[in-house]
Design an enzyme around this catalytic site. Structure first.
Site, PDB file in Angstrom:
ATOM      1  N   SER A  69       0.799  -1.223   0.000  1.00  0.00           N
ATOM      2  CA  SER A  69       0.000   0.000   0.000  1.00  0.00           C
ATOM      3  C   SER A  69       0.831   1.273   0.000  1.00  0.00           C
ATOM      4  CB  SER A  69      -0.948   0.012   1.210  1.00  0.00           C
ATOM      5  OG  SER A  69      -0.205   0.027   2.427  1.00  0.00           O
ATOM      6  N   GLY A 123       5.290   3.005  -0.175  1.00  0.00           N
ATOM      7  CA  GLY A 123       6.730   2.798  -0.246  1.00  0.00           C
ATOM      8  C   GLY A 123       7.167   1.872  -1.364  1.00  0.00           C
ATOM      9  N   ASP A 128      -3.264  -8.903   8.560  1.00  0.00           N
ATOM     10  CA  ASP A 128      -2.048  -8.749   9.358  1.00  0.00           C
ATOM     11  C   ASP A 128      -1.182  -9.985   9.116  1.00  0.00           C
ATOM     12  OD1 ASP A 128      -0.087  -8.692  11.405  1.00  0.00           O
ATOM     13  OD2 ASP A 128      -1.426  -7.583  12.736  1.00  0.00           O
ATOM     14  N   SER A 175      14.790  -7.877   2.140  1.00  0.00           N
ATOM     15  CA  SER A 175      15.548  -7.790   3.383  1.00  0.00           C
ATOM     16  C   SER A 175      16.008  -6.339   3.560  1.00  0.00           C
ATOM     17  CB  SER A 175      16.727  -8.756   3.356  1.00  0.00           C
ATOM     18  OG  SER A 175      17.442  -8.715   4.571  1.00  0.00           O
ATOM     19  N   TYR A 192      16.112  -5.369  14.520  1.00  0.00           N
ATOM     20  CA  TYR A 192      15.850  -5.307  13.076  1.00  0.00           C
ATOM     21  C   TYR A 192      16.834  -6.187  12.307  1.00  0.00           C
ATOM     22  CZ  TYR A 192      14.992  -3.229   8.466  1.00  0.00           C
ATOM     23  OH  TYR A 192      14.694  -3.017   7.142  1.00  0.00           O
ATOM     24  N   LYS A 242      16.169  -9.480   9.918  1.00  0.00           N
ATOM     25  CA  LYS A 242      16.560  -9.479   8.507  1.00  0.00           C
ATOM     26  C   LYS A 242      17.654 -10.505   8.206  1.00  0.00           C
ATOM     27  CE  LYS A 242      13.691  -6.361   7.004  1.00  0.00           C
ATOM     28  NZ  LYS A 242      12.656  -6.684   6.011  1.00  0.00           N
TER      29      LYS A 242
END
Length: 329
Positions: free
Chosen positions: A44, A46, A93, A170, A184, A188
């Site tokens: 939705s 970016g 989700d 990633s 984070y 990743k």
């Protein structure tokens, strides 16, 4: 002496190229996009929205999934306005397997599963709430596993004989651990192990895995990330620069179509990928040649980068201690 140079700079590289040509597996593959179903998570806004625009423009049947139905509708309208193509939208989700499974089943068999969803909190581990750590891992890692597990049976049993793709977005923080990225980077880095193992499991089904490593990307989420990002994180991460979502989407889709396992998005990303190639699959014997030849040099470069990063950390803490002493005085 001339014979020695001829052997070292011509015959030896040529022999290495021949060996690598027969050695690299999986073999090269091309994955068509036109008239095929591309399912994009985090679609939705970016990078995900840019990927949806580009895939639709190239003639794919596109489905996008995100949590907010309102943002999905806005994305669908934006894509229709630019391309004239209608995309399907699904609100779910990624942490909820049953919701994801319903969306995937409703969307129909998927040819290219593009897992772009993700959350990001840049903060020292000591300052993070456990709930933030768990949320990061659940969305970035478990969410990816949920989508793959939901989509894989139909992808394996598809009637389309053309090669299919599972692509995971990633981050360069999934190639090198950075100050402030503990949770984070853990999520990743986990995608890499997932992708390497998954490729072995699905190669017999003509499904090909790609792992995409974008740098900081100019998206609505980046401004929010920067509000909490530690100063040291900004200093260290700035060395990789920033790209637009459109450019990342172009690099990502080109990499997927060429069947590349590792997809880098800028020069720093290429250097990181070469330096961290390890046991990752490599389809191109030419890139394998570059990896072999450049390995030693890039290790020196990597040590130089670490020297710079740790130098920045030492300088930052020295300045802070100096300020504390001045205030105390």
């Amino acid at each position: 002496m001339a014979d020695a140079y001829f052997f070292l700079f011509f015959l030896l590289p040529l022999l290495l190229l021949v060996v690598l040509y027969f050695l690299v597996k999986p073999r090269p593959v091309k994955i068509p996009i036109k008239n095929r179903h591309v399912f994009i998570t985090g679609g939705s806004s970016g990078i995900g929205l840019s990927l949806a625009h580009r895939a639709a423009a190239e003639g794919a049947r596109v489905s996008i999934l995100a949590r907010s139905l309102g943002k999905l509708e806005e994305a669908r309208n934006a894509i229709r306005l630019v391309t004239g193509i209608e995309v399907a939208v699904f609100a779910a989700d990624v942490r909820d397997f049953e919701a994801v499974k319903r969306a995937v089943d409703e969307a129909g068999p998927i040819d290219v599963l593009l897992l772009n969803h993700g959350v990001f909190v840049a903060l020292e581990l000591e300052k993070m709430e456990l709930s933030e750590i768990k949320f990061t891992m659940d969305v970035n890692l478990m969410g990816t596993l949920n989508l793959i597990k939901a989509a894989l049976p139909a992808m394996k049993n598809r009637k389309d004989p053309l090669p299919a793709s599972i692509a995971l977005v990633s981050s360069q923080a999934g190639q090198a651990g950075i100050y402030g990225y503990v949770a984070y980077s853990a999520s990743k880095f986990g995608l890499r192990g997932l992708a390497e193992a998954l490729q072995q499991e699905v190669i017999a089904d003509n499904i090909h895995v790609s792992l995409i490593f974008p740098p900081d990307t100019d998206t609505p989420g980046l401004a929010e990330e920067n509000r909490r990002k530690p100063e040291l994180t900004k200093i260290i991460a700035a060395s990789s620069g920033c790209m637009t979502a459109e450019k990342v989407a172009q690099k990502a889709l080109d990499g997927i179509k060429s069947g590349s396992f590792i997809v880098s998005c800028n020069l720093e990303g290429i250097a990181l990928s070469l330096a961290t190639a390890g046991l990752s699959p490599q389809r191109s014997f030419l890139m394998a040649f570059v990896e072999v030849v450049a390995a030693g040099i890039l290790r020196i470069v990597a040590l130089g980068m670490q020297w710079t990063w740790y130098g920045s950390i030492e300088k930052y803490h020295s300045q802070r201690k100096g300020k504390c002493c001045t205030k105390g005085y």
